[in-house]
Write a protein that holds these residues in place. Structure first.
Motif, PDB file in Angstrom:
ATOM      1  N   SER A  54      -6.437   8.967   3.597  1.00  0.00           N
ATOM      2  CA  SER A  54      -5.338   9.313   2.699  1.00  0.00           C
ATOM      3  C   SER A  54      -5.611   8.799   1.295  1.00  0.00           C
ATOM      4  O   SER A  54      -6.478   7.966   1.064  1.00  0.00           O
ATOM      5  CB  SER A  54      -4.011   8.747   3.232  1.00  0.00           C
ATOM      6  N   GLU A  55      -4.855   9.328   0.362  1.00  0.00           N
ATOM      7  CA  GLU A  55      -4.993   8.922  -1.041  1.00  0.00           C
ATOM      8  C   GLU A  55      -4.291   7.597  -1.272  1.00  0.00           C
ATOM      9  O   GLU A  55      -3.652   7.044  -0.393  1.00  0.00           O
ATOM     10  CB  GLU A  55      -4.421  10.009  -1.952  1.00  0.00           C
ATOM     11  N   TRP A  56      -4.420   7.092  -2.483  1.00  0.00           N
ATOM     12  CA  TRP A  56      -3.762   5.830  -2.855  1.00  0.00           C
ATOM     13  C   TRP A  56      -2.641   6.137  -3.813  1.00  0.00           C
ATOM     14  O   TRP A  56      -2.874   6.865  -4.764  1.00  0.00           O
ATOM     15  CB  TRP A  56      -4.758   4.879  -3.506  1.00  0.00           C
ATOM     16  N   VAL A  89       1.597   6.802   9.526  1.00  0.00           N
ATOM     17  CA  VAL A  89       0.722   5.933   8.737  1.00  0.00           C
ATOM     18  C   VAL A  89       1.316   4.523   8.661  1.00  0.00           C
ATOM     19  O   VAL A  89       0.597   3.525   8.791  1.00  0.00           O
ATOM     20  CB  VAL A  89       0.486   6.529   7.332  1.00  0.00           C
ATOM     21  N   ARG A 112      -6.065   8.481   9.752  1.00  0.00           N
ATOM     22  CA  ARG A 112      -5.172   9.038   8.727  1.00  0.00           C
ATOM     23  C   ARG A 112      -4.985   8.075   7.569  1.00  0.00           C
ATOM     24  O   ARG A 112      -4.858   8.486   6.423  1.00  0.00           O
ATOM     25  CB  ARG A 112      -3.829   9.393   9.345  1.00  0.00           C
ATOM     26  N   LEU A 113      -4.968   6.794   7.873  1.00  0.00           N
ATOM     27  CA  LEU A 113      -4.826   5.794   6.823  1.00  0.00           C
ATOM     28  C   LEU A 113      -6.071   5.759   5.938  1.00  0.00           C
ATOM     29  O   LEU A 113      -5.976   5.691   4.713  1.00  0.00           O
ATOM     30  CB  LEU A 113      -4.566   4.418   7.438  1.00  0.00           C
ATOM     31  N   SER A 125      -0.908   5.074  -0.187  1.00  0.00           N
ATOM     32  CA  SER A 125      -0.862   5.788   1.088  1.00  0.00           C
ATOM     33  C   SER A 125       0.431   6.566   1.211  1.00  0.00           C
ATOM     34  O   SER A 125       1.473   6.142   0.706  1.00  0.00           O
ATOM     35  CB  SER A 125      -0.984   4.802   2.246  1.00  0.00           C
ATOM     36  N   ILE A 181       0.822  -1.213   0.000  1.00  0.00           N
ATOM     37  CA  ILE A 181       0.000   0.000   0.000  1.00  0.00           C
ATOM     38  C   ILE A 181       0.858   1.266   0.000  1.00  0.00           C
ATOM     39  O   ILE A 181       0.341   2.354  -0.210  1.00  0.00           O
ATOM     40  CB  ILE A 181      -0.995   0.038   1.176  1.00  0.00           C
ATOM     41  N   PHE A 182       2.148   1.123   0.206  1.00  0.00           N
ATOM     42  CA  PHE A 182       3.052   2.272   0.186  1.00  0.00           C
ATOM     43  C   PHE A 182       3.871   2.349  -1.094  1.00  0.00           C
ATOM     44  O   PHE A 182       4.729   3.191  -1.224  1.00  0.00           O
ATOM     45  CB  PHE A 182       3.978   2.232   1.397  1.00  0.00           C
TER      46      PHE A 182
END
Length: 145
Positions: free
Chosen positions: A96-98, A106, A92-93, A100, A26-27
């Motif tokens: 947040s946008e994608w 986060v 916050r997670l 993350s 996801i990061f």
């Protein structure tokens, strides 16, 4: 029989390692520090497996908080980021946008979820009666990651 219980806990730790590797996607980069969210609770669960229930629960909570703190500090955060990861990190997670954002708080929030699932699964896997129940947190963490 003790060796078999340790093997069960180790297998759960390996499965949660796969979950941590999947969660790092996801990061958009490999976040190796999420492995700490698996290692710390699994080692603590192995070490205190024979203790009374209250000690195992307290040890699991301490292991989760310690692993989140380690993750945040490894990712370059401060003490406030570790607190934010535990308190408001999920919000916050989710907002947040994608992909993350690559922020310590986060990443710590994701680590907190993985550490909680790892601690729960490893603690349950160390018990003779409920060893199959340990797969429920693993599957839940994998589905949500």
């Amino acid at each position: 029989m003790n060796a078999l219980l340790r093997v069960r806990v180790a297998i759960i730790g390996v499965a949660m390692g796969v979950v941590a590797a999947a969660a790092s996607s996801i990061f958009d980069r490999w976040v190796w520090s999420l492995g700490l969210a698996v290692v710390v609770p699994t080692v603590v669960a192995m070490a205190i497996r024979a203790m009374p229930l209250i000690v195992r629960v307290a040890g699991a909570l301490v292991a989760v908080m310690a692993s989140v703190g380690l993750i945040v500090f490894v990712e370059g955060g401060q003490t406030g980021d570790a607190v934010d990861a535990l308190v408001s990190g999920v919000q916050r997670l989710l907002t947040s946008e994608w992909p993350s954002p690559d922020r310590p708080d986060v990443i710590g929030a994701v680590g907190a979820f993985i550490a909680a699932a790892s601690a729960t699964a490893a603690t349950v896997a160390g018990q003779r009666r409920w060893h199959l129940l340990a797969w429920v947190p693993v599957l839940a963490a994998f589905v949500t990651s």
